[in-house]
Design a protein around this motif. Structure first.
Motif, mmCIF file in Angstrom:
data_model
loop_
_atom_site.group_PDB
_atom_site.id
_atom_site.type_symbol
_atom_site.label_atom_id
_atom_site.label_comp_id
_atom_site.label_asym_id
_atom_site.label_seq_id
_atom_site.Cartn_x
_atom_site.Cartn_y
_atom_site.Cartn_z
ATOM 1 N N TYR A 128 0.854 -1.194 0.000
ATOM 2 C CA TYR A 128 0.000 0.000 0.000
ATOM 3 C C TYR A 128 0.891 1.246 0.000
ATOM 4 C CZ TYR A 128 -4.175 -2.787 0.790
ATOM 5 O OH TYR A 128 -5.216 -3.683 0.641
ATOM 6 N N TYR A 129 0.579 2.149 -0.912
ATOM 7 C CA TYR A 129 1.343 3.384 -1.057
ATOM 8 C C TYR A 129 0.439 4.584 -0.787
ATOM 9 C CZ TYR A 129 4.606 0.436 -3.706
ATOM 10 O OH TYR A 129 5.485 -0.550 -4.092
ATOM 11 N N CYS A 130 0.898 5.479 0.058
ATOM 12 C CA CYS A 130 0.147 6.720 0.206
ATOM 13 C C CYS A 130 0.701 7.756 -0.771
ATOM 14 C CB CYS A 130 0.194 7.234 1.629
ATOM 15 S SG CYS A 130 1.814 7.698 2.234
ATOM 16 N N TYR A 131 -0.159 8.664 -1.132
ATOM 17 C CA TYR A 131 0.255 9.746 -2.020
ATOM 18 C C TYR A 131 -0.468 11.018 -1.583
ATOM 19 C CZ TYR A 131 -4.170 10.291 -4.467
ATOM 20 O OH TYR A 131 -5.491 10.577 -4.755
ATOM 21 N N ALA A 132 0.078 12.129 -2.011
ATOM 22 C CA ALA A 132 -0.552 13.407 -1.720
ATOM 23 C C ALA A 132 -0.368 14.345 -2.903
ATOM 24 C CB ALA A 132 0.039 14.019 -0.455
ATOM 25 N N ASP A 133 -1.395 15.072 -3.230
ATOM 26 C CA ASP A 133 -1.322 16.124 -4.243
ATOM 27 C C ASP A 133 -1.048 17.436 -3.529
ATOM 28 O OD1 ASP A 133 -3.979 14.698 -6.268
ATOM 29 O OD2 ASP A 133 -1.810 14.422 -6.375
ATOM 30 N N ILE A 134 0.103 18.007 -3.838
ATOM 31 C CA ILE A 134 0.579 19.191 -3.126
ATOM 32 C C ILE A 134 0.341 20.433 -3.982
ATOM 33 C CG2 ILE A 134 2.552 20.266 -2.015
ATOM 34 C CD1 ILE A 134 1.647 17.628 -0.729
ATOM 35 N N PRO A 135 -0.358 21.422 -3.468
ATOM 36 C CA PRO A 135 -0.541 22.657 -4.235
ATOM 37 C C PRO A 135 0.737 23.485 -4.223
ATOM 38 C CG PRO A 135 -1.560 22.873 -2.075
ATOM 39 C CD PRO A 135 -1.057 21.454 -2.178
ATOM 40 N N THR A 136 0.887 24.277 -5.270
ATOM 41 C CA THR A 136 2.041 25.167 -5.362
ATOM 42 C C THR A 136 1.569 26.577 -5.667
ATOM 43 O OG1 THR A 136 2.305 24.522 -7.682
ATOM 44 C CG2 THR A 136 3.656 23.369 -6.060
ATOM 45 N N TYR A 137 2.453 27.515 -5.474
ATOM 46 C CA TYR A 137 2.117 28.922 -5.652
ATOM 47 C C TYR A 137 1.641 29.195 -7.073
ATOM 48 C CZ TYR A 137 2.599 33.980 -5.648
ATOM 49 O OH TYR A 137 2.353 35.324 -5.757
ATOM 50 N N ASP A 138 2.234 28.500 -8.048
ATOM 51 C CA ASP A 138 1.882 28.754 -9.444
ATOM 52 C C ASP A 138 0.624 28.022 -9.871
ATOM 53 O OD1 ASP A 138 4.466 26.550 -10.854
ATOM 54 O OD2 ASP A 138 2.714 26.143 -9.615
ATOM 55 N N GLY A 139 0.037 27.250 -8.953
ATOM 56 C CA GLY A 139 -1.213 26.564 -9.256
ATOM 57 C C GLY A 139 -1.066 25.227 -9.952
ATOM 58 N N LEU A 140 0.148 24.851 -10.319
ATOM 59 C CA LEU A 140 0.327 23.585 -11.047
ATOM 60 C C LEU A 140 0.219 22.390 -10.114
ATOM 61 C CD1 LEU A 140 3.235 24.586 -13.467
ATOM 62 C CD2 LEU A 140 0.778 24.422 -13.957
ATOM 63 N N GLY A 141 0.863 22.456 -8.992
ATOM 64 C CA GLY A 141 0.834 21.347 -8.041
ATOM 65 C C GLY A 141 1.619 20.141 -8.520
ATOM 66 N N TYR A 142 1.801 19.195 -7.655
ATOM 67 C CA TYR A 142 2.504 17.961 -8.005
ATOM 68 C C TYR A 142 2.122 16.890 -6.993
ATOM 69 C CZ TYR A 142 5.701 19.397 -4.271
ATOM 70 O OH TYR A 142 6.236 19.800 -3.068
ATOM 71 N N SER A 143 2.440 15.652 -7.363
ATOM 72 C CA SER A 143 2.132 14.506 -6.495
ATOM 73 C C SER A 143 3.403 13.977 -5.852
ATOM 74 C CB SER A 143 1.466 13.392 -7.300
ATOM 75 O OG SER A 143 0.205 13.807 -7.785
ATOM 76 N N VAL A 144 3.244 13.547 -4.631
ATOM 77 C CA VAL A 144 4.354 12.943 -3.892
ATOM 78 C C VAL A 144 3.898 11.584 -3.371
ATOM 79 C CG1 VAL A 144 5.958 13.196 -1.963
ATOM 80 C CG2 VAL A 144 5.149 15.226 -3.182
ATOM 81 N N TRP A 145 4.805 10.632 -3.424
ATOM 82 C CA TRP A 145 4.498 9.272 -2.989
ATOM 83 C C TRP A 145 5.324 8.900 -1.775
ATOM 84 C CZ3 TRP A 145 0.827 6.107 -5.277
ATOM 85 C CH2 TRP A 145 0.257 6.608 -6.459
ATOM 86 N N GLY A 146 4.714 8.140 -0.884
ATOM 87 C CA GLY A 146 5.438 7.600 0.241
ATOM 88 C C GLY A 146 5.999 6.233 -0.094
ATOM 89 N N GLN A 147 6.786 5.706 0.826
ATOM 90 C CA GLN A 147 7.268 4.349 0.630
ATOM 91 C C GLN A 147 6.116 3.391 0.862
ATOM 92 O OE1 GLN A 147 7.146 5.635 3.550
ATOM 93 N NE2 GLN A 147 7.142 4.043 5.108
ATOM 94 N N GLY A 148 6.152 2.268 0.317
ATOM 95 C CA GLY A 148 5.071 1.311 0.474
ATOM 96 C C GLY A 148 5.102 0.638 1.836
ATOM 97 N N THR A 149 3.943 0.198 2.244
ATOM 98 C CA THR A 149 3.843 -0.625 3.454
ATOM 99 C C THR A 149 3.076 -1.891 3.101
ATOM 100 O OG1 THR A 149 3.204 -0.631 5.810
ATOM 101 C CG2 THR A 149 1.733 0.545 4.301
ATOM 102 N N LEU A 150 3.639 -3.024 3.479
ATOM 103 C CA LEU A 150 3.093 -4.311 3.061
ATOM 104 C C LEU A 150 1.954 -4.745 3.980
ATOM 105 C CD1 LEU A 150 3.211 -6.862 1.281
ATOM 106 C CD2 LEU A 150 4.953 -7.749 2.860
ATOM 107 N N VAL A 151 0.851 -5.106 3.365
ATOM 108 C CA VAL A 151 -0.289 -5.695 4.075
ATOM 109 C C VAL A 151 -0.469 -7.118 3.564
ATOM 110 C CG1 VAL A 151 -2.779 -5.597 4.430
ATOM 111 C CG2 VAL A 151 -1.426 -3.487 4.444
ATOM 112 N N THR A 152 -0.410 -8.055 4.473
ATOM 113 C CA THR A 152 -0.592 -9.465 4.113
ATOM 114 C C THR A 152 -1.769 -10.026 4.892
ATOM 115 O OG1 THR A 152 1.798 -9.705 3.756
ATOM 116 C CG2 THR A 152 0.498 -11.728 3.965
ATOM 117 N N VAL A 153 -2.726 -10.560 4.164
ATOM 118 C CA VAL A 153 -3.918 -11.130 4.784
ATOM 119 C C VAL A 153 -3.907 -12.630 4.549
ATOM 120 C CG1 VAL A 153 -6.423 -11.044 4.966
ATOM 121 C CG2 VAL A 153 -5.154 -8.984 4.326
#
Length: 119
Positions: free
Chosen positions: A92-117
């Motif tokens: 599972y990877y978290c991500y975030a859409d980050i706003p920027t001053y110019d309005g374009l924004g960008y996405s950032v990803w975290g490291q994955g975390t393993l879920v085993t069921v």
């Protein structure tokens, strides 16, 4: 901007896990934030996301079982996963859409975390 995910692990089918993801370093806040997952041999897929207004989106496969929430004061998103199934096994990877001053924004990803069921 950095994302730090935690909370993965091994759980039996029917059990629950709670994932957390902390965002640090964003000057203008966070727009959408959420979780993707990738199972072995499969493409990465959206699990759930929540926008800055609290509107949520879920994959059909997790509706009614998973709940996404965010705490803006802590820049943190949570994924409460209930009634877990073996097919939920993935990184599972978290991500975030980050706003920027110019309005374009960008996405950032975290490291994955393993879920085993286990079945």
């Amino acid at each position: 901007v950095q994302l730090q995910a935690s909370g993965g692990g091994l759980v039996q089918a029917g059990g629950s896990l709670r994932l957390s993801c902390v965002v640090s370093g964003s000057t203008f806040g966070i727009n959408d934030i959420g979780w993707y997952r990738q199972a072995p041999g499969k493409q990465r897929e959206l699990v759930a996301k929540i926008n800055s207004g609290g509107v949520t989106t879920y994959a059909d496969s997790v509706k009614g079982r998973f709940v996404i929430s965010r705490d803006n004061t802590k820049s943190t998103v949570y994924l409460q996963m209930n009634s877990l199934k073996p097919e939920d096994t993935a990184v599972y990877y978290c991500y975030a859409d980050i706003p920027t001053y110019d309005g374009l924004g960008y996405s950032v990803w975290g490291q994955g975390t393993l879920v085993t069921v286990s079945s």
